[in-house]
Design an enzyme around this catalytic site. Structure first.
Site, PDB file in Angstrom:
ATOM      1  N   GLU A  28      -2.770  80.900  17.734  1.00 16.10           N
ATOM      2  CA  GLU A  28      -1.552  81.354  18.549  1.00 16.10           C
ATOM      3  C   GLU A  28      -1.830  81.627  19.976  1.00 16.10           C
ATOM      4  OE1 GLU A  28      -0.227  84.597  15.954  1.00 16.10           O
ATOM      5  OE2 GLU A  28       0.794  83.412  14.670  1.00 16.10           O
ATOM      6  N   VAL A  89      -3.608  79.007   6.899  1.00 14.72           N
ATOM      7  CA  VAL A  89      -4.284  78.080   6.271  1.00 14.72           C
ATOM      8  C   VAL A  89      -5.250  77.178   7.299  1.00 14.72           C
ATOM      9  CG1 VAL A  89      -4.183  75.941   4.724  1.00 14.72           C
ATOM     10  CG2 VAL A  89      -2.434  78.037   4.583  1.00 14.72           C
ATOM     11  N   GLY A  97      -0.750  71.596   0.309  1.00  9.90           N
ATOM     12  CA  GLY A  97       0.349  72.610  -0.185  1.00  9.90           C
ATOM     13  C   GLY A  97      -0.361  74.077  -0.357  1.00  9.90           C
ATOM     14  N   ASN A 126       5.365  77.000  17.225  1.00  7.22           N
ATOM     15  CA  ASN A 126       4.862  76.824  16.160  1.00  7.22           C
ATOM     16  C   ASN A 126       5.438  75.623  15.451  1.00  7.22           C
ATOM     17  OD1 ASN A 126       3.355  76.864  13.855  1.00  7.22           O
ATOM     18  ND2 ASN A 126       3.134  78.808  13.851  1.00  7.22           N
ATOM     19  N   TYR A 132       8.748  76.007   7.106  1.00  9.20           N
ATOM     20  CA  TYR A 132       9.446  77.460   6.833  1.00  9.20           C
ATOM     21  C   TYR A 132      10.850  77.019   6.422  1.00  9.20           C
ATOM     22  CZ  TYR A 132       5.409  80.035   8.161  1.00  9.20           C
ATOM     23  OH  TYR A 132       4.074  80.639   8.283  1.00  9.20           O
TER      24      TYR A 132
END
Length: 162
Positions: A28, A89, A97, A126, A132
Site C-alpha cells: 500500500e 494474501v 483462490g 488497488n 471485491y
C-alpha cells in the site's frame, strides 16, 4: 492443485500477522507506517478484552495470508456487522483462490453471528477492487471515510469538559 485451508489465528500467529501487516503496508506504499508489535497483537487479540479476530490462510500448511476483523454496529440495522481491517494474501498465493476463501470464512462467521453486513475499505488504485466487485461487494460512493489522528485527535480531546 495446492490445498488451501482457513483457520482461526492463535496467539502463536502474532509474528506471522505482523509480517503480513508489514507486507501489506509495503504493498500500500506505506512501508514505514506500521507501528504495531507482536505484543500489541497478543494484547488486543488474546488479552483480557480482545478487540479483533483473525483468520490465517494456509497453502499446503504454510501461512500465505490473513484477514483481521472486528465487530461494528449498525444503528439502522439494529445488528452488529464485521469490519475487515486487513485482508492480505502473499503474491505467489493469489492465483489459488486464497482471498476468496478468506472472505467466504468471514461471511460465514458474520451469518453465524447474526451480523447483517461485512464492510471493508480498498484503496482507489488497488487492482483487488475488481476481485471485491466480482464476489459481491459494492462500493459505497456516497459514504466518504474520515479519520481523526495525531495532533488533531489530541486537540479535540483537550476540548472535552471533565
Amino acid at each position: 492443485m495446492p490445498t488451501v485451508t482457513i483457520r482461526p489465528a492463535v496467539e502463536a500467529d502474532c509474528a506471522t500477522i505482523l509480517r503480513f501487516v508489514k507486507e501489506l503496508a509495503a504493498f500500500e506504499r506505506e512501508p514505514d507506517a506500521v507501528k504495531a508489535t507482536e505484543e500489541d497483537f497478543r494484547r488486543d487479540g488474546w488479552g483480557e478484552r480482545p478487540v479483533f479476530d483473525a483468520l490465517i490462510a494456509e497453502l499446503d500448511g504454510a501461512p500465505v495470508g490473513f484477514a483481521l476483523c472486528f465487530r461494528n454496529y449498525s444503528t439502522w440495522e439494529g445488528r452488529a456487522g464485521i469490519f475487515v481491517e486487513d485482508l492480505y494474501v502473499t503474491p505467489d498465493a493469489r492465483r489459488f483462490g486464497v482471498g476468496r476463501k478468506l472472505l467466504t470464512a468471514v461471511a460465514k462467521r458474520a451469518v453465524e453471528q447474526g451480523c447483517r453486513r461485512v464492510d471493508l475499505n480498498v484503496l482507489d488504485w488497488n487492482p483487488a477492487r475488481d476481485f471485491y466487485d466480482r464476489i459481491g461487494f459494492k462500493q459505497m460512493e456516497e459514504w466518504l471515510p474520515y479519520r481523526l489522528t495525531g495532533g488533531a485527535l489530541a486537540a479535540l480531546a483537550a476540548q472535552a469538559e471533565d
